[in-house]
Design a protein around this motif. Structure first.
Motif, PDB file in Angstrom:
ATOM      1  N   THR A  65       0.843  -1.188   0.000  1.00 14.90           N
ATOM      2  CA  THR A  65       0.000   0.000   0.000  1.00 14.90           C
ATOM      3  C   THR A  65       0.884   1.245   0.000  1.00 14.90           C
ATOM      4  O   THR A  65       1.943   1.270   0.611  1.00 14.90           O
ATOM      5  CB  THR A  65      -0.954   0.045   1.212  1.00 14.90           C
ATOM      6  OG1 THR A  65      -0.190  -0.070   2.409  1.00 14.90           O
ATOM      7  CG2 THR A  65      -1.966  -1.067   1.178  1.00 14.90           C
ATOM      8  N   ASP A 115      -5.261   3.434   0.153  1.00 15.70           N
ATOM      9  CA  ASP A 115      -4.984   2.118  -0.429  1.00 15.70           C
ATOM     10  C   ASP A 115      -5.319   1.008   0.564  1.00 15.70           C
ATOM     11  O   ASP A 115      -5.879  -0.031   0.188  1.00 15.70           O
ATOM     12  CB  ASP A 115      -3.512   1.978  -0.829  1.00 15.70           C
ATOM     13  CG  ASP A 115      -3.133   2.784  -2.054  1.00 15.70           C
ATOM     14  OD1 ASP A 115      -4.032   3.272  -2.765  1.00 15.70           O
ATOM     15  OD2 ASP A 115      -1.912   2.918  -2.289  1.00 15.70           O
ATOM     16  N   ALA A 120      -9.032   0.619   0.700  1.00 16.58           N
ATOM     17  CA  ALA A 120      -9.537  -0.028  -0.514  1.00 16.58           C
ATOM     18  C   ALA A 120      -9.300  -1.543  -0.457  1.00 16.58           C
ATOM     19  O   ALA A 120     -10.174  -2.335  -0.816  1.00 16.58           O
ATOM     20  CB  ALA A 120      -8.870   0.573  -1.755  1.00 16.58           C
ATOM     21  N   TRP A 121      -8.114  -1.963   0.002  1.00 16.99           N
ATOM     22  CA  TRP A 121      -7.824  -3.387   0.130  1.00 16.99           C
ATOM     23  C   TRP A 121      -8.788  -4.030   1.113  1.00 16.99           C
ATOM     24  O   TRP A 121      -9.348  -5.091   0.859  1.00 16.99           O
ATOM     25  CB  TRP A 121      -6.384  -3.611   0.571  1.00 16.99           C
ATOM     26  CG  TRP A 121      -6.146  -4.989   1.122  1.00 16.99           C
ATOM     27  CD1 TRP A 121      -5.876  -5.308   2.414  1.00 16.99           C
ATOM     28  CD2 TRP A 121      -6.189  -6.242   0.418  1.00 16.99           C
ATOM     29  NE1 TRP A 121      -5.737  -6.672   2.560  1.00 16.99           N
ATOM     30  CE2 TRP A 121      -5.938  -7.269   1.338  1.00 16.99           C
ATOM     31  CE3 TRP A 121      -6.429  -6.579  -0.904  1.00 16.99           C
ATOM     32  CZ2 TRP A 121      -5.912  -8.614   0.990  1.00 16.99           C
ATOM     33  CZ3 TRP A 121      -6.408  -7.925  -1.251  1.00 16.99           C
ATOM     34  CH2 TRP A 121      -6.138  -8.922  -0.317  1.00 16.99           C
ATOM     35  N   GLN A 122      -9.014  -3.372   2.253  1.00 13.84           N
ATOM     36  CA  GLN A 122      -9.890  -3.944   3.272  1.00 13.84           C
ATOM     37  C   GLN A 122     -11.343  -4.018   2.831  1.00 13.84           C
ATOM     38  O   GLN A 122     -12.118  -4.779   3.393  1.00 13.84           O
ATOM     39  CB  GLN A 122      -9.764  -3.159   4.578  1.00 13.84           C
ATOM     40  CG  GLN A 122      -8.427  -3.379   5.249  1.00 13.84           C
ATOM     41  CD  GLN A 122      -8.320  -2.691   6.587  1.00 13.84           C
ATOM     42  OE1 GLN A 122      -9.212  -1.969   7.022  1.00 13.84           O
ATOM     43  NE2 GLN A 122      -7.212  -2.932   7.267  1.00 13.84           N
ATOM     44  N   ALA A 123     -11.705  -3.261   1.818  1.00 16.92           N
ATOM     45  CA  ALA A 123     -13.076  -3.301   1.294  1.00 16.92           C
ATOM     46  C   ALA A 123     -13.308  -4.504   0.388  1.00 16.92           C
ATOM     47  O   ALA A 123     -14.449  -4.809   0.047  1.00 16.92           O
ATOM     48  CB  ALA A 123     -13.385  -2.008   0.540  1.00 16.92           C
ATOM     49  N   THR A 124     -12.235  -5.218   0.016  1.00 19.75           N
ATOM     50  CA  THR A 124     -12.400  -6.387  -0.855  1.00 19.75           C
ATOM     51  C   THR A 124     -12.869  -7.585  -0.030  1.00 19.75           C
ATOM     52  O   THR A 124     -12.549  -7.706   1.153  1.00 19.75           O
ATOM     53  CB  THR A 124     -11.088  -6.751  -1.577  1.00 19.75           C
ATOM     54  OG1 THR A 124     -10.127  -7.188  -0.617  1.00 19.75           O
ATOM     55  CG2 THR A 124     -10.538  -5.572  -2.377  1.00 19.75           C
ATOM     56  N   LYS A 125     -13.619  -8.460  -0.649  1.00 20.63           N
ATOM     57  CA  LYS A 125     -14.125  -9.669   0.035  1.00 20.63           C
ATOM     58  C   LYS A 125     -12.980 -10.527   0.558  1.00 20.63           C
ATOM     59  O   LYS A 125     -13.084 -11.130   1.623  1.00 20.63           O
ATOM     60  CB  LYS A 125     -15.000 -10.495  -0.912  1.00 20.63           C
ATOM     61  CG  LYS A 125     -16.349  -9.894  -1.150  1.00 20.63           C
ATOM     62  CD  LYS A 125     -17.222 -10.052   0.073  1.00 20.63           C
ATOM     63  CE  LYS A 125     -18.611  -9.520  -0.191  1.00 20.63           C
ATOM     64  NZ  LYS A 125     -19.284  -9.148   1.041  1.00 20.63           N
ATOM     65  N   ARG A 126     -11.874 -10.575  -0.177  1.00 26.92           N
ATOM     66  CA  ARG A 126     -10.738 -11.410   0.221  1.00 26.92           C
ATOM     67  C   ARG A 126     -10.150 -10.962   1.565  1.00 26.92           C
ATOM     68  O   ARG A 126      -9.593 -11.776   2.297  1.00 26.92           O
ATOM     69  CB  ARG A 126      -9.678 -11.353  -0.876  1.00 26.92           C
ATOM     70  CG  ARG A 126      -8.533 -12.272  -0.635  1.00 26.92           C
ATOM     71  CD  ARG A 126      -7.648 -12.365  -1.857  1.00 26.92           C
ATOM     72  NE  ARG A 126      -6.450 -13.102  -1.495  1.00 26.92           N
ATOM     73  CZ  ARG A 126      -5.244 -12.769  -1.852  1.00 26.92           C
ATOM     74  NH1 ARG A 126      -5.041 -11.724  -2.622  1.00 26.92           N
ATOM     75  NH2 ARG A 126      -4.222 -13.488  -1.485  1.00 26.92           N
ATOM     76  N   GLN A 181     -11.819  -9.708   4.097  1.00 27.65           N
ATOM     77  CA  GLN A 181     -12.843  -9.602   5.131  1.00 27.65           C
ATOM     78  C   GLN A 181     -13.128 -10.937   5.811  1.00 27.65           C
ATOM     79  O   GLN A 181     -13.018 -11.998   5.206  1.00 27.65           O
ATOM     80  CB  GLN A 181     -14.142  -9.054   4.534  1.00 27.65           C
ATOM     81  CG  GLN A 181     -13.995  -7.629   4.042  1.00 27.65           C
ATOM     82  CD  GLN A 181     -15.249  -7.121   3.364  1.00 27.65           C
ATOM     83  OE1 GLN A 181     -16.250  -7.817   3.245  1.00 27.65           O
ATOM     84  NE2 GLN A 181     -15.191  -5.883   2.906  1.00 27.65           N
TER      85      GLN A 181
END
Length: 142
Positions: free
Chosen positions: A13, A18, A21-27, A29
């Motif tokens: 990041t 950034d 944005a990464w934490q918003a991905t299903k992977r 979570q």
């Protein structure tokens, strides 16, 4: 009982945005939709970490933000190896910037050594340039 924090490099990041944005991905979570970071090592000081601890994120060599640690979940990957999922509160709290040398994995961070949160209304300040931050740290200002 006292509490302690964790500190971790946010690899790949460039900015706090950034990281968000990464934490918003299903992977990235947990099954309940909360952001998580999966790591090989389980904190031995689990009770201290869960007693008000946060994970402080190092981005581009500088501590820039933190997230409150919600819980630690067991996570077993496709390889069958048991790992620790550090489940976080979704709010990313910006902190005063603090220079941090690279390190592997995560480390404990004592509350006295943790940078304070930025005051309300200053949460989108750009961090100091790395060279200026280094110079200020060397003379004891930061």
């Amino acid at each position: 009982m006292s509490h302690t924090h964790l500190i971790k490099l946010s690899v790949g990041t460039e900015t706090v945005d950034d990281l968000a944005a990464w934490q918003a991905t299903k992977r990235a979570q947990a099954p309940d939709g909360l952001p998580r970071h999966v790591t090989r090592m389980w904190p031995r000081r689990e009770s201290e970490v869960l007693n008000g601890g946060s994970i402080f994120w190092v981005i581009k060599g500088v501590i820039q933000c933190r997230q409150v640690i919600n819980r630690l979940d067991e996570y077993i990957g496709q390889d069958g190896i048991r790992r620790c999922a550090i489940v976080l509160e979704p709010e990313i709290i910006r902190t005063q910037t603090s220079l941090k040398r690279p390190f592997q994995g995560w480390r404990y961070l004592q509350p006295a050594d943790a940078p304070p949160d930025l005051p309300e209304g200053r949460d989108h300040e750009e961090p100091l340039p790395v060279e200026l931050n280094k110079a200020l740290a060397e003379i004891g200002v930061l």
